[in-house]
Design an enzyme around this catalytic site. Structure first.
Site, short mmCIF file in Angstrom:
data_model
loop_
_atom_site.label_atom_id
_atom_site.label_comp_id
_atom_site.label_asym_id
_atom_site.label_seq_id
_atom_site.Cartn_x
_atom_site.Cartn_y
_atom_site.Cartn_z
CB CYS A 2 -0.92 -0.01 1.23
SG CYS A 2 -1.95 1.46 1.35
CD GLU A 127 -1.16 -1.68 -5.24
OE1 GLU A 127 -0.27 -1.15 -5.96
OE2 GLU A 127 -1.03 -1.85 -4.02
#
Length: 353
Positions: A2, A127
């Site tokens: 992340c 992402e």
């Protein structure tokens, strides 16, 4: 992994979104520590400051460990034993911490053993999916599914405890498990609080985008257990660290690639077929109206409620599993797109038969 999040709510609204019940069952709002250090942003990256939840017991010796504090912290854990005077000189990346090695690395094992567990708050995280043909990357915004809520009062000023049950009826924040530490420079100065986000293998629905995802705490019970280090042991808390399928996502514009871009466009749904922003209708309307205001309020329904929930349905329908369509598919797609454009033309512009 992340590496980018969004958390754009103003600090007073963010606190209302984190309302909770303490050990006695009383409705509470977490108190802010150093609120002036919080900077709302649609595009947060490591080394920036982000809000985290943690137990009040970390700051007050005799406090109830079930009570909560919101504190802005540096993203990228700086170990308490780090000897340099500049945190940026840390030679390894600590923005994420793998769950499978968390007890092997000193940087994470030590603060975890001290109960320094926190919950990282965000609207959601970004992402990037890599295309196998041209190595280009398509960004996605990933967040909790948003369901309808029962009608409640205004999210304005909270006058007292009797109103706290109605302080929030809008976007459900993503709650990610993290570890924090406290570092003091050898040269003195203010203490630096910093955190890392724990990551796990991706759930099935996200695996085509990236093999790793944050460890998401799904629900008030999991958040409470993770934070309450006074009552919940490390071994028991680590049982909460696993992938969750309760997640949804949609593609967004590449404007998010540049961390200097900090606008609602970073989150806006994108139609990958024609590379233009989706109209705010149907499932996307709730999110677009949420982005349009700094202090979201309950929206009055303009039409009778439908039987189905208002949960966004962006996930799998926009996920590209094949990098390039075939020639025949492209021709068919073009034909359908032209037909759609023709149908959307104003009456005055259409040719008369």
């Amino acid at each position: 992994m992340c590496g980018r999040t969004s958390c754009h709510l103003p600090k007073d609204v963010l606190a209302r979104a984190c309302a909770y019940r303490d050990r006695q069952g009383r409705q509470r709002l977490p108190e802010w520590k150093d609120p002036d250090k919080y900077c709302p942003s649609y595009n947060k990256s490591p080394q920036s400051s982000s809000p985290v939840l943690l137990s009040r017991l970390h700051f007050e010796k005799d406090a109830d460990s079930s009570e909560r504090i919101i504190a802005p912290m540096r993203w990228g854990l700086v170990p308490s034993w780090f000897k340099e005077s500049d945190p940026s000189k840390l030679k390894f990346n600590t923005s994420n911490c793998r769950s499978d090695t968390i007890m092997e690395k000193r940087s994470f094992k030590v603060p975890l053993g001290k109960g320094r567990r926190c919950v990282v708050l965000a609207d959601g995280f970004y992402e990037w999916q890599r295309c196998q043909v041209n190595s280009q990357r398509q960004p996605y915004f990933i967040y909790f599914p948003q369901a309808k809520t029962e009608e409640s009062g205004s999210v304005g000023t909270v006058d007292g405890p009797e109103h706290w049950e109605k302080v929030w009826d809008n976007w459900r924040l993503l709650t990610m498990a993290g570890i924090f530490d406290c570092w003091e420079s050898p040269e003195g100065g203010d203490l630096v609080y910093s955190y890392t986000i724990i990551t796990v293998d991706s759930c099935k629905s996200l695996n085509d985008i990236h093999p790793r995802m944050p460890a998401i705490l799904d629900g008030e019970e999991e958040v409470s257990k993770w934070l309450d280090f006074g009552e919940v042991s490390t071994q028991e808390a680590l049982k909460l660290i696993h992938p969750t399928e309760n997640i949804t996502f949609h593609p967004v514009s590449c404007v998010v690639n540049n961390t200097r871009n900090n606008t609602p466009e970073c989150l806006a749904p994108l139609n990958l077929l024609v590379k233009k922003e989706l109209k705010a209708s149907g499932s996307s309307q709730k999110m677009m109206q949420w982005l349009a205001t700094k202090s979201p309020k309950k929206e009055e329904p303009k039409t009778p409620p439908k039987a189905e929930s208002d949960v966004p349905q962006w996930s799998s329908q926009f996920l590209q599993k094949s990098p390039l369509p075939t020639k025949r598919g492209s021709a068919g797609l073009l034909e359908r797109w032209l037909k759609q454009e023709k149908e959307e033309e104003p009456e005055a512009k259409r040719p008369h038969n």
